[in-house]
Write a protein that holds these residues in place. Sequence first.
Motif, PDB file in Angstrom:
ATOM      1  N   ASP A 163       0.820  -1.213   0.000  1.00 46.50           N
ATOM      2  CA  ASP A 163       0.000   0.000   0.000  1.00 46.50           C
ATOM      3  C   ASP A 163       0.853   1.262   0.000  1.00 46.50           C
ATOM      4  O   ASP A 163       0.596   2.203  -0.759  1.00 46.50           O
ATOM      5  N   MET A 164       1.904   1.282   0.872  1.00 47.66           N
ATOM      6  CA  MET A 164       2.744   2.470   0.954  1.00 47.66           C
ATOM      7  C   MET A 164       3.433   2.746  -0.378  1.00 47.66           C
ATOM      8  O   MET A 164       3.440   3.875  -0.879  1.00 47.66           O
ATOM      9  N   CYS A 165       3.982   1.700  -0.973  1.00 41.04           N
ATOM     10  CA  CYS A 165       4.669   1.861  -2.257  1.00 41.04           C
ATOM     11  C   CYS A 165       3.692   2.214  -3.374  1.00 41.04           C
ATOM     12  O   CYS A 165       4.011   3.011  -4.263  1.00 41.04           O
ATOM     13  N   ALA A 166       2.516   1.614  -3.326  1.00 39.75           N
ATOM     14  CA  ALA A 166       1.532   1.843  -4.381  1.00 39.75           C
ATOM     15  C   ALA A 166       1.130   3.309  -4.466  1.00 39.75           C
ATOM     16  O   ALA A 166       1.032   3.887  -5.560  1.00 39.75           O
ATOM     17  N   VAL A 167       0.906   3.921  -3.319  1.00 40.64           N
ATOM     18  CA  VAL A 167       0.511   5.336  -3.311  1.00 40.64           C
ATOM     19  C   VAL A 167       1.625   6.199  -3.884  1.00 40.64           C
ATOM     20  O   VAL A 167       1.393   7.083  -4.719  1.00 40.64           O
ATOM     21  N   ARG A 168       2.870   5.944  -3.448  1.00 35.39           N
ATOM     22  CA  ARG A 168       4.004   6.734  -3.954  1.00 35.39           C
ATOM     23  C   ARG A 168       4.170   6.557  -5.459  1.00 35.39           C
ATOM     24  O   ARG A 168       4.431   7.518  -6.198  1.00 35.39           O
ATOM     25  N   LEU A 169       4.003   5.313  -5.922  1.00 34.77           N
ATOM     26  CA  LEU A 169       4.180   5.040  -7.345  1.00 34.77           C
ATOM     27  C   LEU A 169       3.117   5.720  -8.187  1.00 34.77           C
ATOM     28  O   LEU A 169       3.411   6.301  -9.245  1.00 34.77           O
ATOM     29  N   PHE A 170       1.873   5.660  -7.718  1.00 36.60           N
ATOM     30  CA  PHE A 170       0.808   6.293  -8.502  1.00 36.60           C
ATOM     31  C   PHE A 170       1.036   7.797  -8.625  1.00 36.60           C
ATOM     32  O   PHE A 170       0.908   8.372  -9.721  1.00 36.60           O
ATOM     33  N   TYR A 171       1.392   8.418  -7.521  1.00 36.08           N
ATOM     34  CA  TYR A 171       1.606   9.864  -7.588  1.00 36.08           C
ATOM     35  C   TYR A 171       2.892  10.216  -8.339  1.00 36.08           C
ATOM     36  O   TYR A 171       3.024  11.323  -8.862  1.00 36.08           O
ATOM     37  N   THR A 172       3.817   9.262  -8.437  1.00 33.65           N
ATOM     38  CA  THR A 172       4.972   9.478  -9.308  1.00 33.65           C
ATOM     39  C   THR A 172       4.538   9.522 -10.767  1.00 33.65           C
ATOM     40  O   THR A 172       5.034  10.343 -11.553  1.00 33.65           O
ATOM     41  N   SER A 173       3.601   8.641 -11.132  1.00 34.99           N
ATOM     42  CA  SER A 173       3.085   8.665 -12.509  1.00 34.99           C
ATOM     43  C   SER A 173       2.383   9.993 -12.798  1.00 34.99           C
ATOM     44  O   SER A 173       2.509  10.553 -13.895  1.00 34.99           O
TER      45      SER A 173
END
Length: 722
Positions: free
Chosen positions: A455-465
């Motif tokens: 979950d933590m990584c997923a949020v960071r990755l999405f906002y990186t996109s």
Amino acid sequence: MSSFLADVLVTAGKFEKIDLTTKISELQAQISKSKCDVKEYIKDNYIEFVPKLKKDQSLIHDIQRHFDEINILQKRVQDQIKIELSGSTRELKNLSNDLQKSSISLTLSSRLIEITDCLQSAESYKRDKQYVEAAKTLQCMQKLLDDPNTDLQYLDIFRALKNNYSATYGTFLTDVTVLWQQYIQWEIVEDSSQHSCVNLSIKCDLEEMQNLVEALHHMDNLSGNLNKLSNKLMKYLIGPIINYKCSVFVTDETKFSVQHLDETKKPEYKSVLHNLTLLFQFMHQNLNVRLKDGQRFLTKLEPHIFKQFSENLINDCISHTIPCSSLELQNFEPVIQDISKFQDYLVEIEFIAPDKVFLSEYIKNVDGLFIKKICQDFLGKARTVMKKDLHDTVKHEIQGPQKWLDNTSASNDFTINRKLSEDTFQLPLCQISKSVKEILDLVKEILDETCRSSDMCAVRLFYTSRNIVEMYAVLVPEHHKKFLETIPQQVALFHNNCMYLAHHLFVLTHEYKNKLPDVLRNRNVTYTDQTLVLRSTGSECFLEHMKYQRNIIIDILRESGLSTLGQVPELPPNTEKAIRQCIRQLELLKTVWLNVLPSNIYCRAVGCIMNSMIDELVTRVINVEDIPADVATELVTLFNMIMNRAPSIFPEPNTIRLHVKRWQKLSELVIVLGASLKEIDNRWADGKGLLAHEFTAAQVKQLIRALFQNTDRRSMLLASIK
């Protein structure tokens, strides 16, 4: 009886005082002689530099004997004072003061002899290579000279003593520094293959090294030498081991060598840790002596090198081991073990303390490092792609028809008839930059990684996109600014890129909706707001360039003979040239835009620019007060050239009236310029003809007055036009 005893004591006291006086006088004479001897000795040694071998030992013996006699006499004086407390004690007090003065003089003489002995001892220790004892002796001499409880500074000999100490100290410091350089030697070798090699050699055993290191420590000069050593270690050994592909080897256990093999390639972390381990093993075996204070040599070295060493190792090596994908993260445990093993060895040899395990502190939050690195890598890749040339293109083909639901709904009560075209929600055929396709693929790659992440990584990755999309709208216009201001094809491609990216972002969230982790699905994440920004950025950039192209054409016309129309009896010769130049400019836009822009966008853009050109032509003609017949004929010829060549600028020439709203107005102007009053009246048709649709009554009257002379027929026609 008591009276008799008293008389005896008084008589004994008188004899005791006489004896004390005699003894003190004799002692003062002896002290004066000793002072003269000391003065003469000091003079010979520090002023005239005449050697007096072993004489200082006899002086020390005499002075010590005088000290013992003073202590005995001082005790006797104190005892006599106690006996005669009831009587006069002035004479005894004087004797006591004389003794104190003699004691001070004797103390100064003793200090001078001690200082002399220190200097001679230091020289002797240095000759015997007992550097620690020499350093301690010089340290002791400095304390004697700086002792505030003595009055040495008031003696004439003090400056000579101080200068001699400084010279001796400086010579000794130079000698041990040279010895340090002889013990620890550096050599840089360039071979025929241009591969440099750095050698570190230790030219002493551990006992000699310990003797030298402790001597430097006692002289407070070890820190400076360690600082220089740490700088060389970082520059010639540690830095290259971390940053370059190197070959490391040890010769005869006393020579450590680093050969640069390829300075363009980064070594693997295992190679770096192995080579660094060899280096620290070499230093541990040859330098890591234990000092008197309990600390080892490497422990002393650590404060001078730790910060730079730890930063370089982490930033240039360990950080590169951080996983770049979820799969690599799962297989990261062996890397952690290798790093911990190296760190444990540094603790074992006491280079770092157990509470300064910087590598463990760094890698313990591997999940945070992983997400930070992967996001930075994605942003770095995106930035690199965005800086690629826009004119490296690929054709975007229309995808297959959309799959719609059946025409009949689940309910039999009514039927839904879908009238939408198969091309609805499809991006038209056009050219796009390869780079924007790479950006979209990168965004999809991030979303794929998001689906596999916590979950933590997923949020960071999405906002990186999202950050990548936002960066595209800002970075590309700025980086390619000069081209976007002057090259039509680049502007068209950037416009298409923005529309292409916006189009796919609209459906991207829906495509990944059921794949994303719950933490993102619950937030209803979307790119919709960014699609609006992309479209706005692409449109604004393209509109600005359309204005730039329009201004080019308008400037050509304003500098042509049309600007003097009506002021001269004939049309200037550069008018035709200007008209042809305007048409060529439009044909140039056709060349660079027709196969790049979507057909509808191309037609609208070129039609808009052509409209502006026609407006400029018409405005200049209808505002002229007098148009001679020859000039009118020439204008008809020039405008007919536009009428003949302009339609071919569009994909379908017959559709020019759809895209150029002023086309009919130009047609009517050409007709009026070559028409008679009767033909103009027919085309006006009481305000219902084609001429009336394009020109106002005032404009038509102005044209008639400019083209025809004042006659009754002209007056009648002017009166009928309302």
